[in-house]
Design a protein around this motif. Structure first.
Motif, mmCIF file in Angstrom:
data_model
loop_
_atom_site.group_PDB
_atom_site.id
_atom_site.type_symbol
_atom_site.label_atom_id
_atom_site.label_comp_id
_atom_site.label_asym_id
_atom_site.label_seq_id
_atom_site.Cartn_x
_atom_site.Cartn_y
_atom_site.Cartn_z
ATOM 1 N N UNK A 173 -11.956 1.838 2.519
ATOM 2 C CA UNK A 173 -12.507 1.417 3.805
ATOM 3 C C UNK A 173 -11.587 0.433 4.521
ATOM 4 N N UNK A 174 -10.783 -0.308 3.780
ATOM 5 C CA UNK A 174 -9.895 -1.304 4.385
ATOM 6 C C UNK A 174 -8.416 -0.962 4.196
ATOM 7 N N UNK A 175 -8.130 0.135 3.503
ATOM 8 C CA UNK A 175 -6.736 0.516 3.263
ATOM 9 C C UNK A 175 -6.099 1.074 4.534
ATOM 10 N N UNK A 176 -4.782 1.043 4.559
ATOM 11 C CA UNK A 176 -4.048 1.594 5.698
ATOM 12 C C UNK A 176 -4.236 3.114 5.753
ATOM 13 N N UNK A 177 -4.262 3.663 6.975
ATOM 14 C CA UNK A 177 -4.523 5.090 7.155
ATOM 15 C C UNK A 177 -3.424 5.966 6.577
ATOM 16 N N UNK A 178 -2.221 5.442 6.375
ATOM 17 C CA UNK A 178 -1.130 6.270 5.863
ATOM 18 C C UNK A 178 -1.027 6.223 4.327
ATOM 19 N N UNK A 179 -1.956 5.562 3.664
ATOM 20 C CA UNK A 179 -1.929 5.504 2.197
ATOM 21 C C UNK A 179 -2.380 6.832 1.605
ATOM 22 N N UNK A 180 -1.795 7.178 0.467
ATOM 23 C CA UNK A 180 -2.251 8.327 -0.319
ATOM 24 C C UNK A 180 -2.571 7.833 -1.726
ATOM 25 N N UNK A 181 -3.486 8.555 -2.401
ATOM 26 C CA UNK A 181 -4.015 8.056 -3.667
ATOM 27 C C UNK A 181 -3.991 9.152 -4.731
ATOM 28 N N UNK A 182 -3.663 8.741 -5.956
ATOM 29 C CA UNK A 182 -3.668 9.676 -7.073
ATOM 30 C C UNK A 182 -5.061 9.769 -7.700
ATOM 31 N N UNK A 183 -5.630 8.639 -8.055
ATOM 32 C CA UNK A 183 -6.976 8.600 -8.637
ATOM 33 C C UNK A 183 -7.952 7.980 -7.662
ATOM 34 N N UNK A 184 -9.220 8.405 -7.775
ATOM 35 C CA UNK A 184 -10.294 7.844 -6.964
ATOM 36 C C UNK A 184 -11.428 7.385 -7.877
ATOM 37 N N UNK A 185 -12.122 6.339 -7.450
ATOM 38 C CA UNK A 185 -13.341 5.887 -8.131
ATOM 39 C C UNK A 185 -14.398 5.623 -7.077
ATOM 40 N N UNK A 186 -15.550 6.278 -7.214
ATOM 41 C CA UNK A 186 -16.688 6.003 -6.341
ATOM 42 C C UNK A 186 -17.690 5.180 -7.146
ATOM 43 N N UNK A 187 -18.283 4.179 -6.498
ATOM 44 C CA UNK A 187 -19.159 3.264 -7.231
ATOM 45 C C UNK A 187 -20.397 2.921 -6.422
ATOM 46 N N UNK A 188 -21.461 2.572 -7.135
ATOM 47 C CA UNK A 188 -22.731 2.175 -6.535
ATOM 48 C C UNK A 188 -23.201 0.898 -7.234
ATOM 49 N N UNK A 189 -23.467 -0.160 -6.459
ATOM 50 C CA UNK A 189 -23.960 -1.400 -7.046
ATOM 51 C C UNK A 189 -25.386 -1.190 -7.537
ATOM 52 N N UNK A 190 -25.647 -1.580 -8.783
ATOM 53 C CA UNK A 190 -26.923 -1.231 -9.409
ATOM 54 C C UNK A 190 -28.064 -2.180 -9.073
#
Length: 394
Positions: A173-190
């Protein structure tokens, strides 16, 4: 030998005889003396209210007295800036920690009960899933899929990615638009101080993770199952309810009068506080710019108006500190006391707790001791006061 000397010798002999007789009696009649001593001890013990003392020393009652909180330590859900809600509550009622706390859970629960509900292990804040991939994905692509399906969720959630190259984890959400990523993690505060996640929401989060896995052609691995996450969420909620406290001190004007707005501004400014968020005064941390504690007007909103500060009268002031969200809360409370004492002296008020009880160094020491206890307890659960995790929870 004259008569006087004879009488002296007779007295000495009589005394010696009494001593010898007493020793002989204690030697040969010791059994009856012991019996008499035991009988006397029994009579004394019968007069001691043993059952009452045992009842008071039972873990629940002992813990209740130890954990009684000062009236100036208030749960955020019970915090009232107007100062009216506490008027009908006596100090005894406030000190009775058997009253249900936030969410209906007793704040007077024993330490054993608290440990059984929270446990002794560090807390887990997020339920998450990892989506590794063989090829990088752009920030906009991954974030677009995430935002399309996050609308079904109420709890705070996020998607983070590991940059390529660089191997740095960033919030998309705050990363630069030109960044690319190898791994992703989605999280939910419990959980947070308002409650914990439900099984239904965890299921909806799983659906989001599955959809991202399919849309982005990535494998999927959950940190734990829903069945494992629900007890963790309850632990986290219980922790938030137990430690969600504010330190609150009122500055009360003399009876039948108020504080001059300009006098308040002058005193507060000299104390180093500045008008800021919510039109309240704050003492800011010069290193981070974060508010350490705040000063509000005694009213429902707590906000100051410019007219009041320029020429109005104020019926009271409230200083408050969100204990778990500031670094070193015990030191911050000490600074709050210094500011409160200075402002109070400058404007001619008196320091009282939310129930209008006068505050002295004794009460301040008790409050500080309880804040230090809260601070060390939070650390034992792996949550540092003032840390990013604490701010998320409180």
């Amino acid at each position: 030998m004259n008569l006087q000397l004879a009488l002296i010798l007779l007295g000495v002999a009589t005394f010696a005889g009494i001593v010898v007789f007493s020793l002989w009696r204690s030697r040969y009649e010791g059994r009856s003396l012991l019996e008499r001593s035991l009988g006397w001890i029994q009579v004394v013990l019968e007069r001691i209210p043993v059952e009452r003392l045992v009842s008071r020393l039972r873990p629940r009652n002992l813990t209740r007295r130890v954990r009684q909180k000062e009236p100036s330590l208030v749960a955020s859900a019970q915090f009232d800036l107007s100062g009216d809600a506490q008027n009908d509550q006596t100090p005894a009622e406030s000190a009775d920690t058997s009253d249900p706390g936030v969410g209906g859970i007793e704040r007077g629960a024993s330490t054993q009960s608290l440990q059984s509900e929270i446990g002794a292990q560090p807390l887990r804040i997020d339920y998450w899933a990892r989506l590794p991939g063989t090829s990088p994905v752009s920030r906009d692509t991954a974030l677009g899929v995430f935002r399309e399906h996050e609308i079904d969720l109420q709890r705070p959630r996020a998607v983070h990615g590991r940059t390529e190259p660089g191997n740095v984890w960033l919030d998309l959400a705050t990363a630069s638009a030109d960044e690319v990523f190898s791994d992703l993690i989605v999280s939910l505060q419990m959980a947070d101080r308002d409650g914990s996640v439900t099984e239904s929401e965890l299921t909806r989060f799983n659906n989001l993770a599955y959809y991202m896995s399919e849309s982005l052609n990535r494998s999927l691995k959950f940190d734990m199952t829903i069945e494992e996450a629900l007890p963790q969420a309850v632990r986290l909620e219980r922790f938030c309810q137990e430690f969600d406290l504010l330190a609150v001190i009122h500055i009360e004007p003399p009876p039948g009068s108020g504080f001059s707005g300009p006098d308040v501004v002058r005193a507060v400014d000299r104390a180093g506080m500045r008008l800021g968020k919510d039109d309240m005064f704050h003492l800011y941390d010069p290193r981070t710019g974060a508010s350490r504690f705040s000063l509000a007007k005694r009213s429902e909103s707590g906000s100051f108006s410019y007219d009041e500060l320029e020429s109005g009268m104020l019926r009271g002031l409230v200083l408050f500190l969100n204990v778990p969200t500031v670094p070193r809360p015990s030191q911050t409370f000490s600074d709050l006391i210094s500011v409160a004492t200075y402002v109070c002296t400058q404007i001619g008020g008196s320091l009282v707790d939310p129930q209008k009880g006068a505050l002295s160094d004794v009460q301040f020491d008790d409050i500080a001791r309880q804040i230090r206890s809260l601070e060390s307890s939070m650390k034992r659960y792996g949550i540092e006061p003032g840390s990013e995790e604490a701010i998320r929870l409180f």
